[in-house]
Design a protein around this motif. Structure first.
Motif, mmCIF file in Angstrom:
data_model
loop_
_atom_site.group_PDB
_atom_site.id
_atom_site.type_symbol
_atom_site.label_atom_id
_atom_site.label_comp_id
_atom_site.label_asym_id
_atom_site.label_seq_id
_atom_site.Cartn_x
_atom_site.Cartn_y
_atom_site.Cartn_z
ATOM 1 N N ALA A 105 0.858 -1.195 0.000
ATOM 2 C CA ALA A 105 0.000 0.000 0.000
ATOM 3 C C ALA A 105 0.886 1.234 0.000
ATOM 4 O O ALA A 105 1.931 1.253 0.641
ATOM 5 C CB ALA A 105 -0.915 0.014 1.216
ATOM 6 N N ILE A 106 0.451 2.234 -0.749
ATOM 7 C CA ILE A 106 1.192 3.497 -0.806
ATOM 8 C C ILE A 106 0.303 4.604 -0.265
ATOM 9 O O ILE A 106 -0.818 4.803 -0.750
ATOM 10 C CB ILE A 106 1.608 3.841 -2.253
ATOM 11 N N VAL A 107 0.815 5.291 0.752
ATOM 12 C CA VAL A 107 0.096 6.435 1.315
ATOM 13 C C VAL A 107 0.812 7.693 0.824
ATOM 14 O O VAL A 107 1.947 7.968 1.216
ATOM 15 C CB VAL A 107 0.091 6.385 2.859
ATOM 16 N N GLY A 108 0.167 8.437 -0.061
ATOM 17 C CA GLY A 108 0.793 9.621 -0.650
ATOM 18 C C GLY A 108 0.087 10.872 -0.169
ATOM 19 O O GLY A 108 -1.101 11.061 -0.427
ATOM 20 N N ILE A 109 0.798 11.710 0.530
ATOM 21 C CA ILE A 109 0.150 12.825 1.213
ATOM 22 C C ILE A 109 0.131 14.084 0.364
ATOM 23 O O ILE A 109 1.159 14.530 -0.141
ATOM 24 C CB ILE A 109 0.874 13.109 2.544
ATOM 25 N N GLY A 110 -1.050 14.669 0.221
ATOM 26 C CA GLY A 110 -1.202 15.983 -0.400
ATOM 27 C C GLY A 110 -0.590 16.038 -1.780
ATOM 28 O O GLY A 110 -0.880 15.203 -2.644
ATOM 29 N N ASP A 111 0.284 17.013 -1.987
ATOM 30 C CA ASP A 111 0.791 17.226 -3.342
ATOM 31 C C ASP A 111 1.722 16.113 -3.813
ATOM 32 O O ASP A 111 2.142 16.116 -4.963
ATOM 33 C CB ASP A 111 1.440 18.613 -3.485
ATOM 34 N N HIS A 122 -1.870 -7.185 3.138
ATOM 35 C CA HIS A 122 -0.715 -6.373 2.758
ATOM 36 C C HIS A 122 0.449 -6.690 3.693
ATOM 37 O O HIS A 122 0.234 -6.998 4.862
ATOM 38 C CB HIS A 122 -1.026 -4.876 2.866
ATOM 39 N N THR A 123 1.654 -6.607 3.164
ATOM 40 C CA THR A 123 2.823 -6.828 4.010
ATOM 41 C C THR A 123 3.718 -5.590 4.082
ATOM 42 O O THR A 123 4.633 -5.542 4.891
ATOM 43 C CB THR A 123 3.692 -7.986 3.472
ATOM 44 N N LEU A 124 3.430 -4.624 3.223
ATOM 45 C CA LEU A 124 4.315 -3.459 3.160
ATOM 46 C C LEU A 124 3.503 -2.200 2.907
ATOM 47 O O LEU A 124 2.674 -2.159 1.994
ATOM 48 C CB LEU A 124 5.346 -3.656 2.031
ATOM 49 N N VAL A 125 3.762 -1.176 3.723
ATOM 50 C CA VAL A 125 3.140 0.136 3.511
ATOM 51 C C VAL A 125 4.237 1.164 3.272
ATOM 52 O O VAL A 125 5.193 1.256 4.051
ATOM 53 C CB VAL A 125 2.277 0.551 4.721
ATOM 54 N N LEU A 126 4.117 1.916 2.194
ATOM 55 C CA LEU A 126 5.042 3.000 1.899
ATOM 56 C C LEU A 126 4.346 4.326 2.184
ATOM 57 O O LEU A 126 3.177 4.496 1.850
ATOM 58 C CB LEU A 126 5.451 2.967 0.422
ATOM 59 N N THR A 127 5.052 5.226 2.806
ATOM 60 C CA THR A 127 4.502 6.574 2.981
ATOM 61 C C THR A 127 5.382 7.559 2.232
ATOM 62 O O THR A 127 6.599 7.410 2.189
ATOM 63 C CB THR A 127 4.447 6.994 4.457
ATOM 64 N N LEU A 128 4.743 8.559 1.668
ATOM 65 C CA LEU A 128 5.421 9.485 0.780
ATOM 66 C C LEU A 128 4.952 10.887 1.129
ATOM 67 O O LEU A 128 3.793 11.226 0.943
ATOM 68 C CB LEU A 128 5.019 9.099 -0.651
ATOM 69 N N GLU A 129 5.874 11.699 1.695
ATOM 70 C CA GLU A 129 5.448 13.048 2.079
ATOM 71 C C GLU A 129 6.447 14.090 1.609
ATOM 72 O O GLU A 129 7.642 13.824 1.494
ATOM 73 C CB GLU A 129 5.212 13.152 3.594
ATOM 74 N N ASP A 130 5.921 15.264 1.368
ATOM 75 C CA ASP A 130 6.676 16.380 0.790
ATOM 76 C C ASP A 130 7.215 17.258 1.927
ATOM 77 O O ASP A 130 6.766 18.378 2.124
ATOM 78 C CB ASP A 130 5.729 17.175 -0.122
ATOM 79 N N GLY A 131 8.195 16.699 2.671
ATOM 80 C CA GLY A 131 8.741 17.456 3.787
ATOM 81 C C GLY A 131 9.648 16.580 4.624
ATOM 82 O O GLY A 131 10.012 15.464 4.222
ATOM 83 N N GLY A 150 4.011 -0.483 14.312
ATOM 84 C CA GLY A 150 5.174 -0.992 15.055
ATOM 85 C C GLY A 150 4.958 -2.340 15.707
ATOM 86 O O GLY A 150 5.792 -3.244 15.571
ATOM 87 N N PRO A 151 3.845 -2.528 16.421
ATOM 88 C CA PRO A 151 3.651 -3.807 17.118
ATOM 89 C C PRO A 151 3.198 -4.947 16.200
ATOM 90 O O PRO A 151 2.969 -6.055 16.687
ATOM 91 C CB PRO A 151 2.523 -3.480 18.126
ATOM 92 N N THR A 152 3.025 -4.679 14.906
ATOM 93 C CA THR A 152 2.485 -5.699 14.000
ATOM 94 C C THR A 152 3.562 -6.239 13.063
ATOM 95 O O THR A 152 4.701 -5.782 13.092
ATOM 96 C CB THR A 152 1.352 -5.122 13.121
ATOM 97 N N ALA A 153 3.159 -7.153 12.212
ATOM 98 C CA ALA A 153 4.102 -7.733 11.256
ATOM 99 C C ALA A 153 4.267 -6.869 10.008
ATOM 100 O O ALA A 153 5.114 -7.133 9.161
ATOM 101 C CB ALA A 153 3.623 -9.134 10.842
ATOM 102 N N MET A 154 3.439 -5.818 9.894
ATOM 103 C CA MET A 154 3.493 -4.973 8.691
ATOM 104 C C MET A 154 4.850 -4.272 8.597
ATOM 105 O O MET A 154 5.328 -3.700 9.561
ATOM 106 C CB MET A 154 2.371 -3.926 8.755
ATOM 107 N N ARG A 155 5.437 -4.316 7.406
ATOM 108 C CA ARG A 155 6.651 -3.529 7.162
ATOM 109 C C ARG A 155 6.236 -2.140 6.684
ATOM 110 O O ARG A 155 5.262 -1.999 5.938
ATOM 111 C CB ARG A 155 7.520 -4.192 6.084
ATOM 112 N N VAL A 156 6.999 -1.153 7.114
ATOM 113 C CA VAL A 156 6.697 0.230 6.731
ATOM 114 C C VAL A 156 7.971 0.918 6.284
ATOM 115 O O VAL A 156 9.018 0.793 6.919
ATOM 116 C CB VAL A 156 6.096 1.029 7.917
ATOM 117 N N LYS A 157 7.878 1.638 5.191
ATOM 118 C CA LYS A 157 9.020 2.434 4.744
ATOM 119 C C LYS A 157 8.547 3.868 4.521
ATOM 120 O O LYS A 157 7.605 4.106 3.765
ATOM 121 C CB LYS A 157 9.590 1.826 3.456
#
Lengths: 608, 608
Positions: free
Chosen positions: B490-496, B539-548, B563-570
């Motif tokens: 999953a990709i979380v893309g914030i705002g612009d 899902h096993t991986l969440v990406l976050t993308l922010e302009d800052g 944090g407490p789960t098996a989900m990977r986050v970048k």
């Protein structure tokens, strides 16, 4: 008692004017009785009883809007506006906050606690009134000590061209919390001594009309003066002189220590110490970590330790300068110490922005500035810390006191966001000592290095003295200290919560047989990525424990670091919120920060 | 050319006084030539050429310390202090920053860009001098527009009682970036018109001595005035009147638009548009997301869209008020719009603290305030946002412009920390629209709800118009929008950066065959925990993308949640730092924020 009949400003208006002096005496007696039992702002409230009676006698609150700067002086206003019992009935002493509070009364417009905001806030009330075509009065009260804050000036400047009804009462009692500092106060003095006339006038320079009343504790003269200003069509300052602490001799004589006071014996003025209650878990952990008997002696507070250490440096190094912004007692700089430090002590008055900028300039020009403050107030200098100090990377030292769940607990005086604020500013080194020895070592390093601005988060849970000298080389930035290497679970306990982390480790061992690794990070502003990466070899869970808000805090950085890995991370701290007059142990418990809850969490997490 | 001989202030001093007028002409010509080719602060620099010549002629820099407020007017100073070629040689135009910079020269004391700091910074220089027993001059230059900032006042107040050499030159050109606002400016005007004499005087009220010089563009008179003040033993203001933009007719005539200007044609004054370069990945993603032809028309900027939307509301609802703090063009409030909005527009001058407090008061008193600003400057109001606004939970609306990697790129004008700052304040709702339709829907909701302060992070990467109306109910706080549900990643893309997240999803599909879930969170200040928890199903991986900045930012909160789960986050964004005059695509690349690097990361992470 006249007071018994007053449940609203309307009741007050029924009392003949010549009996209001008697009412003031009654209110003053009520205040002294409650303050002696409860503690609170003594001097400011005793000095403004007549003013607040006069304001409600002349104006028509809540149609007319009354806004008090800081609002620590608003007790008489509260008594008059239907909250008498919170002052006369001991069982209700805790019902009201020590500040204005819209949740308590329609006569209160803002929840205020920081200084210098009243004129700016009320400028919005006035502007909204004018847009709506209404015609009531907007009245603000601001003490002379609050004038030095930049927001007060900005407010005067903005209102000074609004050309509309706006009445500001400058309550001049000749001092701030400590002495007033600043060129402006020479002008105030000249105006006082000239009965309102001087060669120049700050208030008229700001575009305000100006009136002067010498006896600001004379209720009839106040009423006359306010009647003259009611419904005025332009901004005006009424400059009145009042006596801080009036009516209670110790508070009249020793104004600084009676600005705010703990519960006291009315006859002697001596502080009454409440019987110590049961220690909560954090306090017990702090006590348990405290190995040295020194903790019991006179020096056993970080404030006093800081003051002694700084005075010693001042004596031996002319480059040392201690800066405070209106609150020298934050670092226990008593009048005696301030006098002794002489030109190596600067109180800029309530002016945190300038305090930070001055520290940057001092550091740039070869001096060694140490600026001490309460965390809640330095929020006013966020931009100055970032721009004036950190972009320039000048080696000034900031001492942050009472940023903690155990700091001031009024909603307006919280400092739970210091890590979110200072922990995310580039170039700043923010350190969190866990004991007196580390604190001293950090002070020594911070004041001898010339590379970076350094802030130290002085613990607020009580002083721990381990008896072991700290020989850490703090120039190796972001090097965490691993005090015990176990396996499976690691606990990162920041600053004054490190002893609590130790207690948790003990509990995990006792209940779950876990030999937890214990880490004292010391550095808030960076991660020891090598140490953290190494944990991946034989740990599956990292707990972080911090004394403040989770959002923007330290634990989130650890979670982000381990995000791409298999390591589980659980962050402990306070969820983003504005708690008011809370009990620390309860707030922590609401956030799951108890040994029992954390142990349960671990039990579940390692079972997955 | 006289200028050719000047490589240091010592060279300047060799030129006879009666030839300095000629030198000023030469410098002015050099400035116009460079500014036409390069862009920069036109008006401020053309107005202060004589002043800076006179300062270096009289004082002995760097022994005497010269500090320029904002320092956007310091070009002549730079030319005189060995940096001539950065102004005369086009190949070196980019060598120097647009502000003073200690890394460039020993004649520069601070890296400055925000206003109102000079006196406070220099107070530290003066204090350090006095502690060391030295006797050089400390000289500051501050424009009239910068006087309205609270830190300037605090600085005057603190220095006003220092009783030591301190020379402040108030460069009064009769305007700020736009018109000056504030009661103080009536006093300045009276002093100007009275040749330095008026019934009151702000500067003497602050404890400063005061001198006046009418012709601040006369180098010989300036020299005489400064000679008189050199080595003075107390704080003094020299109030001089200068002509903003002097020597370039368009800049003299249209002072506001020539305060800062893009490259221009000297003969006509018309802006020269650089040929559009190749779009970088973020810009290309924004362009790709832009489905509607409207993007190409006159309204195709968030600034203009905002202005039109606000003007429409102002016209139809007398409760609407737009507030700016010295920079109305941030929200495209041209002179025409300001005049048309009348009393429903307030420019408080450079006074962000009061702007926020006023907005809070307006909202409390039934009005609908919208305060528009550049993110970098609102940092000065951190405490006011927290205390005056958010503790009181008043429904004011804040519009944050140019908080972005694509915002201003001078180190002193960065706004990469807005999420770390505003994203962690309780009660505040901080929204991040991804397109014009969402922005308008957010504006509509923010200005009709009465529950919370709302800030909107206006995109800085260019306007996206989807052509699809946004019908989101924003009162359901922290409800994220899932625009596509895939699985695995999953990709979380914030705002612009949401369009950039879309590009990444496309790339992951093309290169790795991943059908990534796409999330537009819209809310910065809270998590959609239900949606995030649901992702754990498949899902096993969440990406976050922010302009800052990453530290304190949005992604860390997602990492902490999982944090407490098996989900990977970048988390993707910018590492904490103070980049200066960077190229956005390069800065992003240095931080691994490219489609190629992120795709590589995913490849590795899903293979583990």
């Amino acid at each position: 008692m006249l007071l018994d009949s007053i449940n609203s400003p309307a009741d007050l208006k029924k009392i003949p004017e010549n009996e209001l002096g008697e009412l003031a005496k009654e209110i003053r007696q009520v205040l002294i009785t409650k303050l002696a039992a409860h503690g609170g702002h003594v001097g400011p409230n005793l000095g403004t009883v007549e003013l607040e009676i006069a304001m409600h006698y002349v104006f028509n609150s809540p149609v007319d809007r009354l806004v008090f700067d800081v609002s620590h002086q608003s007790y008489a206003h509260k008594i008059i506006t239907g909250r008498r019992e919170a002052f006369t009935d001991p069982s209700k002493y805790d019902e009201d906050s020590g500040f204005t509070n819209p949740e308590e009364s329609e006569h209160d417009w803002f929840n205020i606690g920081h200084t210098s905001t009243s004129i700016s806030l009320a400028s919005g009330l006035a502007k909204a009134r004018d847009l709506a075509g209404d015609h009531y009065n907007v009245v603000t009260v601001i003490g002379d000590g609050s004038l030095s804050g930049g927001e007060a000036f900005e407010g005067f400047d903005v209102v000074g061209e609004m050309g509309t009804n706006f009445i500001t009462i400058v309550n001049d009692n000749g001092m701030s919390i400590a002495e007033n500092h600043g060129g402006l106060y020479k002008n105030l003095k000249a105006l006082r001594e000239g009965n309102g006339v001087a060669s120049t006038n700050y208030f008229t320079a700001m575009g305000f009309d100006y009136r002067f009343l010498k006896d600001g504790n004379n209720v009839e003269e106040l009423i006359a003066a306010l009647r003259e200003l009611k419904d005025i069509d332009h901004p005006v300052v009424l400059h009145i002189c009042t006596e801080k602490g009036l009516g209670y001799e110790p508070a009249e004589t020793h104004k600084e220590i009676w600005h705010w006071h703990n519960p006291f014996d009315i006859a002697t003025g001596k502080t009454v110490h409440a019987a110590a209650g049961k220690l909560d878990e954090v306090q017990a952990a702090t006590a348990a970590a405290n190995n040295a008997s020194a903790a019991a002696d006179e020096l056993a507070s970080y404030e006093k330790l800081s003051a002694q250490w700084l005075m010693d440096k001042i004596e031996h190094d002319p480059r040392f300068v201690v800066i405070t912004s209106g609150t020298p007692m934050v670092v226990n700089f008593t009048k005696e110490r301030r006098d002794k430090a002489g030109k190596q002590f600067v109180d800029v008055g309530i002016a945190e922005e300038t305090a930070v900028a001055m520290a940057s300039g001092l550091a740039k020009n070869g001096a060694i500035p140490v600026y001490a403050f309460s965390g809640t107030f330095v929020q006013r200098a966020y931009d100055q810390i970032m721009q004036d100090l950190c972009i320039n990377d000048n080696p000034a030292v900031l001492l942050d006191f009472s940023s903690s769940v155990y700091g001031m607990n009024d909603v307006t005086h919280l400092s739970l966001c210091d890590i979110a604020m200072m922990g995310n500013i580039p170039n700043l080194v923010y350190l969190a000592p866990t004991c007196a020895e580390e604190y001293v070592a950090m002070l020594e390093w911070a004041t001898t290095q010339r590379d970076h601005p350094v802030a130290i988060r002085v613990p607020a849970t009580g002083m721990v003295v381990t008896g072991v000298k700290d020989t850490t080389d703090y120039s190796k930035l972001n090097t965490f200290s691993m005090t015990h290497r176990g396996s499976g679970v690691a606990i990162v306990g920041i600053g004054d919560f490190f002893p609590f982390a130790e207690s948790l480790a003990k509990r995990l061992n006792e209940e779950l047989g876990i030999d937890a690794t214990l880490i004292n990070p010391k550095f808030i502003t960076g991660l020891d990525t090598a140490m953290l990466a190494d944990l991946e070899r034989d740990h599956t869970l990292v707990l972080t424990l911090e004394d403040g808000q989770l959002q923007g805090g330290f634990g989130e950085k650890i979670a982000s670091f381990y995000g791409p890995t298999a390591m589980r991370v659980k962050n402990y701290g306070i969820q983003k919120s504005f708690p008011d007059r809370y009990v620390p142990a309860q707030l922590l418990a609401q956030n799951g920060v108890t040994l029992a809850d954390m142990t349960d969490d671990v039990r579940k997490l390692i079972a997955e």
